[in-house]
Design a protein around this motif. Structure first.
Motif, PDB file in Angstrom:
ATOM      1  N   VAL A 163       0.880  -1.317  -0.045  1.00 39.15           N
ATOM      2  CA  VAL A 163      -0.039   0.144  -0.075  1.00 39.15           C
ATOM      3  C   VAL A 163       0.546   1.279  -0.186  1.00 39.15           C
ATOM      4  N   THR A 164       2.467   1.083   0.929  1.00 38.32           N
ATOM      5  CA  THR A 164       2.676   2.713   1.018  1.00 38.32           C
ATOM      6  C   THR A 164       4.195   2.073   0.106  1.00 38.32           C
ATOM      7  N   SER A 165       4.573   0.974  -0.628  1.00 34.03           N
ATOM      8  CA  SER A 165       5.738   0.570  -0.800  1.00 34.03           C
ATOM      9  C   SER A 165       5.553   0.862  -3.349  1.00 34.03           C
ATOM     10  N   LEU A 166       4.611   0.667  -3.623  1.00 34.34           N
ATOM     11  CA  LEU A 166       3.688   1.072  -5.042  1.00 34.34           C
ATOM     12  C   LEU A 166       3.777   2.040  -5.136  1.00 34.34           C
ATOM     13  N   GLY A 167       5.002   2.068  -6.642  1.00 33.84           N
ATOM     14  CA  GLY A 167       4.690   3.607  -6.553  1.00 33.84           C
ATOM     15  C   GLY A 167       5.990   4.376  -5.786  1.00 33.84           C
ATOM     16  N   SER A 185      -5.658   3.614  -3.437  1.00 31.24           N
ATOM     17  CA  SER A 185      -5.236   4.777  -4.502  1.00 31.24           C
ATOM     18  C   SER A 185      -4.766   5.915  -3.582  1.00 31.24           C
ATOM     19  N   GLN A 186      -5.201   6.278  -2.181  1.00 27.61           N
ATOM     20  CA  GLN A 186      -4.804   7.659  -2.289  1.00 27.61           C
ATOM     21  C   GLN A 186      -3.493   7.078  -1.382  1.00 27.61           C
ATOM     22  N   LYS A 187      -2.588   6.681  -1.939  1.00 27.22           N
ATOM     23  CA  LYS A 187      -0.923   6.610  -1.341  1.00 27.22           C
ATOM     24  C   LYS A 187       0.079   7.019  -2.621  1.00 27.22           C
ATOM     25  N   GLY A 188       0.969   6.247  -3.110  1.00 27.31           N
ATOM     26  CA  GLY A 188       1.810   6.621  -3.948  1.00 27.31           C
ATOM     27  C   GLY A 188       0.651   7.008  -5.366  1.00 27.31           C
ATOM     28  N   TYR A 189      -0.594   6.572  -5.527  1.00 28.78           N
ATOM     29  CA  TYR A 189      -1.141   6.629  -7.130  1.00 28.78           C
ATOM     30  C   TYR A 189      -1.630   7.935  -7.100  1.00 28.78           C
ATOM     31  N   MET A 190      -1.796   8.849  -5.739  1.00 31.58           N
ATOM     32  CA  MET A 190      -2.041  10.333  -5.959  1.00 31.58           C
ATOM     33  C   MET A 190      -3.456  10.708  -6.291  1.00 31.58           C
ATOM     34  N   THR A 249      -1.547   8.418 -16.068  1.00 29.03           N
ATOM     35  CA  THR A 249      -1.481   8.781 -17.437  1.00 29.03           C
ATOM     36  C   THR A 249       0.679   9.751 -17.013  1.00 29.03           C
ATOM     37  N   MET A 250       0.342  10.078 -15.930  1.00 25.40           N
ATOM     38  CA  MET A 250       1.629  11.903 -15.162  1.00 25.40           C
ATOM     39  C   MET A 250       2.842  10.415 -14.243  1.00 25.40           C
ATOM     40  N   MET A 251       1.980   9.239 -14.433  1.00 25.78           N
ATOM     41  CA  MET A 251       2.930   8.622 -13.648  1.00 25.78           C
ATOM     42  C   MET A 251       4.225   8.109 -14.785  1.00 25.78           C
ATOM     43  N   GLY A 335       4.113   9.944  -2.895  1.00 29.39           N
ATOM     44  CA  GLY A 335       3.461  10.234  -3.952  1.00 29.39           C
ATOM     45  C   GLY A 335       3.390  11.311  -4.921  1.00 29.39           C
ATOM     46  N   PHE A 336       2.736  12.759  -4.950  1.00 31.00           N
ATOM     47  CA  PHE A 336       2.982  14.149  -5.512  1.00 31.00           C
ATOM     48  C   PHE A 336       3.593  15.193  -4.542  1.00 31.00           C
ATOM     49  N   VAL A 337       4.856  14.536  -4.448  1.00 25.41           N
ATOM     50  CA  VAL A 337       6.013  15.483  -3.922  1.00 25.41           C
ATOM     51  C   VAL A 337       6.875  15.610  -4.287  1.00 25.41           C
ATOM     52  N   ASN A 338       7.343  17.285  -4.010  1.00 25.59           N
ATOM     53  CA  ASN A 338       8.564  18.193  -4.868  1.00 25.59           C
ATOM     54  C   ASN A 338       9.772  18.962  -4.441  1.00 25.59           C
ATOM     55  N   ASP A 339      10.809  18.726  -3.906  1.00 25.00           N
ATOM     56  CA  ASP A 339      11.679  19.477  -3.544  1.00 25.00           C
ATOM     57  C   ASP A 339      11.412  20.342  -2.887  1.00 25.00           C
ATOM     58  N   ARG A 340      10.569  20.907  -3.191  1.00 25.84           N
ATOM     59  CA  ARG A 340      10.218  22.263  -2.238  1.00 25.84           C
ATOM     60  C   ARG A 340       9.493  21.470  -1.442  1.00 25.84           C
ATOM     61  N   ASP A 341       8.660  20.676  -1.060  1.00 27.36           N
ATOM     62  CA  ASP A 341       7.816  19.984  -0.039  1.00 27.36           C
ATOM     63  C   ASP A 341       9.271  19.259   1.187  1.00 27.36           C
TER      64      ASP A 341
END
Ligand SMILES: Cc1ncc(COP(=O)(O)O)c(C=O)c1O
Length: 377
Positions: A163-167, A185-190, A249-251, A335-341
């Motif tokens: 659940v928290t490793s896929l993606g 869905s609420q994890k790496g799937y974003m 598609t984003m992934m 998931g949807f995390v970038n350097d700024r975060d």
């Protein structure tokens, strides 16, 4: 920055704000066909990946009840809250559960699995069930090594909570020969919570043909029959499918290796930033989860740090669960995390400790370490 629900990109959110379409319509069939192929890509498998309307636990439960029979012997790995959940689900269905435990914050030991599986010469053990990324402690278990022991046993199947490793990290289902993978869905799937996914290998389907545990809504045979017609047995969460198509598609545009290396960079920057500001990691770095870092502040109430970061910076971190409440806090970087975060959370943490008079290292050491990792990793 909790480990789920994780942030949802705006384009994914806006995909959901459409009128639901009929789930037996041609338009919906096109979405099912596309997302099913995309899910196979994400799982690195040719096996069936089935979509359920339900949370991650529905996928975990489906994995058990579709492959096992009453009284079957199973081994459950338990080194945290979600390992405990596996034990509860298995016991609820009358399985004969042997638990391999490790302390919270430690990794499951593959040798323990090896010893028990090797002793089982008359092949009574039907499944090895474990959590890959143990969200409650920020530990990643060695799924590949444990699965290798299962393969050496020859009869048991592996059922994995990813659940928290896929993606977030590499899980080549077919190459490793994992039999059942559950995710949500609420994890790496974003995307928001509400969909869960079960991938089933051929060996898992062979086990399914003998499985007698009760099932109806989660009977995966119904999902298999309908997915082959690009459909779903019941009315699914249609708008979440819109989101799923967009997020997968984003992934795909980012690429699997880029996704994994982004998570690894963020994990490393978080771990190193925390150490540099004089805080302790709860799990050893070498088995830290790519999705979540648990922090164990000494002599400070972890909840007071967490609350202060929420109040002053509007960044939500996760607290400790059960006996770890007040002892640890957890930073999600899934998931949807970038350097700024990452820069924001490390700076906020350093500033909070400074304000509390609890910063043990010179001010700015944590964030400069995190930035140097982000810029050079
Ligand atoms: C490791 C792990 N397993 C399973 C779950 C499934 O939980 P839920 O049913 O709330 O989606 C979660 C959710 O946090 C998790 O982190």
């Amino acid at each position: 920055m909790i480990p789920g629900p994780t942030p949802v990109p705006e384009n994914v959110l806006s995909c959901m704000s459409k009128h639901p379409i009929g789930h037996r319509s041609g338009d919906f069939q096109e979405i099912v066909q596309k997302t099913t192929e995309q899910l196979k890509w994400l799982h690195q498998t040719k096996a069936d990946v089935l979509t359920i309307t339900g949370s991650g636990t529905a996928a975990m439960e489906a994995g058990i009840i579709n492959t096992l029979s009453k009284g079957d012997q199973v081994i459950c790995g338990d080194n945290g809250k979600f390992g405990e959940r596996w034990v509860k689900v298995a016991k609820a269905y009358g399985l004969d559960v042997k638990v391999i435990k490790a302390d919270w914050g430690q990794q499951l030991d593959p040798d323990e699995f090896k010893r028990i599986l090797e002793k089982d010469t008359d092949k009574q053990i039907k499944a090895v069930i474990l959590t890959h990324s143990e969200t409650s402690t920020g530990v990643i278990n060695d799924l590949q090594a444990i699965n290798n022991e299962v393969k050496n046993h020859g009869k048991a199947i592996t059922i994995a909570d990813c659940v928290t490793s896929l993606g977030a990290c590499n899980i080549p289902m077919d190459d490793w020969g994992i039999d059942v993978i559950a995710s949500g869905s609420q994890k790496g799937y974003m995307i928001p919570p509400g969909l869960s996914f079960v991938a089933m290998s051929k060996r898992a389907w062979d086990a399914n043909s003998k499985s007698d545990l009760p099932k109806f809504y989660l009977d995966l045979n119904q999902y298999l029959k309908t997915v082959n017609k690009n459909s779903n047995p019941f009315t699914p969460a249609i708008n979440l499918y819109f989101a799923l198509e967009e997020s997968l598609t984003m992934m795909q545009n980012e690429g699997l290796n880029n996704i994994f290396s982004r998570h690894a960079r963020h994990q490393k920057a978080t771990q190193e930033g925390i150490k540099a500001m004089g805080l302790n990691l709860f799990a050893k770095e070498e088995f830290g989860s790519p999705a979540i870092t648990a922090v164990h502040p000494e002599n400070i109430d972890a909840e007071s740090i967490r609350k202060s970061i929420k109040n002053n910076f509007d960044i939500l971190l996760a607290g400790g669960q059960d006996h770890l409440k007040g002892k640890i806090f957890r930073i999600g970087h899934l998931g949807f995390v970038n350097d700024r975060d990452i820069i924001s959370v490390i700076s906020a943490l350093e500033s909070t400790l400074d304000k509390m008079g609890q910063l043990k290292a010179p001010s700015g050491k944590g964030i400069s370490k995190a930035i140097s990792i982000l810029n050079n990793a």
